[in-house]
Structure formats: C-alpha cells, structure tokens
Design a protein around this motif. Structure first.
Motif, PDB file in Angstrom:
ATOM      1  N   TRP A  12      -3.955  -3.341   1.000  1.00 38.11           N
ATOM      2  CA  TRP A  12      -4.017  -2.790   1.913  1.00 38.11           C
ATOM      3  C   TRP A  12      -5.218  -1.521   2.494  1.00 38.11           C
ATOM      4  N   LEU A  13      -5.857  -0.759   1.294  1.00 35.17           N
ATOM      5  CA  LEU A  13      -6.667   0.180   2.657  1.00 35.17           C
ATOM      6  C   LEU A  13      -8.015  -0.323   2.800  1.00 35.17           C
ATOM      7  N   PRO A  14      -7.759   0.407   3.978  1.00 32.55           N
ATOM      8  CA  PRO A  14      -8.451  -0.020   5.283  1.00 32.55           C
ATOM      9  C   PRO A  14     -10.242   0.072   4.187  1.00 32.55           C
ATOM     10  N   ALA A  15     -11.539  -0.658   4.882  1.00 31.52           N
ATOM     11  CA  ALA A  15     -12.273  -0.999   4.092  1.00 31.52           C
ATOM     12  C   ALA A  15     -13.258   0.264   4.343  1.00 31.52           C
ATOM     13  N   GLU A  16     -13.468   1.166   5.703  1.00 27.19           N
ATOM     14  CA  GLU A  16     -13.885   2.388   5.549  1.00 27.19           C
ATOM     15  C   GLU A  16     -13.207   3.442   4.353  1.00 27.19           C
ATOM     16  N   ARG A  17     -12.348   3.751   3.863  1.00 25.20           N
ATOM     17  CA  ARG A  17     -11.650   5.055   2.871  1.00 25.20           C
ATOM     18  C   ARG A  17     -12.194   3.534   1.255  1.00 25.20           C
ATOM     19  N   MET A  18     -12.177   3.023   1.699  1.00 23.95           N
ATOM     20  CA  MET A  18     -12.429   1.954   0.040  1.00 23.95           C
ATOM     21  C   MET A  18     -14.712   2.450  -0.086  1.00 23.95           C
ATOM     22  N   GLU A  19     -15.049   2.418   1.555  1.00 23.02           N
ATOM     23  CA  GLU A  19     -16.452   2.300   1.249  1.00 23.02           C
ATOM     24  C   GLU A  19     -15.944   3.850   0.502  1.00 23.02           C
ATOM     25  N   LEU A  20     -15.600   5.189   1.204  1.00 27.03           N
ATOM     26  CA  LEU A  20     -15.664   6.358   0.359  1.00 27.03           C
ATOM     27  C   LEU A  20     -15.307   6.608  -0.859  1.00 27.03           C
ATOM     28  N   LEU A  21     -14.531   5.440  -1.931  1.00 26.08           N
ATOM     29  CA  LEU A  21     -14.014   5.414  -3.416  1.00 26.08           C
ATOM     30  C   LEU A  21     -15.152   4.923  -4.326  1.00 26.08           C
TER      31      LEU A  21
END
Length: 65
Positions: A45-54
């Motif tokens: 469910w993580l938005p793409a923008e938050r995944m990019e930070l990870l």
C-alpha cells in the motif's frame, strides 16, 4: 533467489515464529530481515513516492554502523 545488477536476495518463508513470515537474506552481506504479514501489506500500500525514499541506498546502506 531474487536478483538484478544491484542486489541479490534469498527469499524464504519462515515458520519458526508465532506465524509465517518472509525471511530475506542479503547475499552480499548475509544480513537477514523477517517481514510479517502486516509489514508486507504496508509495502503493497506504500505510495510510490515513499517507496522511492526507501530505495535510496545512500540513506542507510552505505553509512557506518
């Protein structure tokens, strides 16, 4: 095993805890992490923008412990 030009990870299901969980092992370092169902659902469910930070390796991976 899941791999590409940047990472190699061994994936298995671990049933030694209270319930099944995913066992991930970084084949370069041997580091292991377990993910339970809630943690896996959070990744889904993580938005793409938050995944990019990870996915930024300079954020944690190459820092001194």
């Amino acid at each position: 095993m899941v791999h590409n030009e940047f990472a190699q990870v061994a994936v298995a299901v671990d049933a030694t805890a209270n319930g099944p969980r995913l066992r991930l092992r970084d084949l370069k370092t041997g580091r292991i992490r377990f993910l339970d169902a809630l943690e896996l659902e959070t990744l889904v469910w993580l938005p793409a923008e938050r995944m990019e930070l990870l996915l930024d390796p300079s954020a944690d991976r190459w820092r001194d412990a």
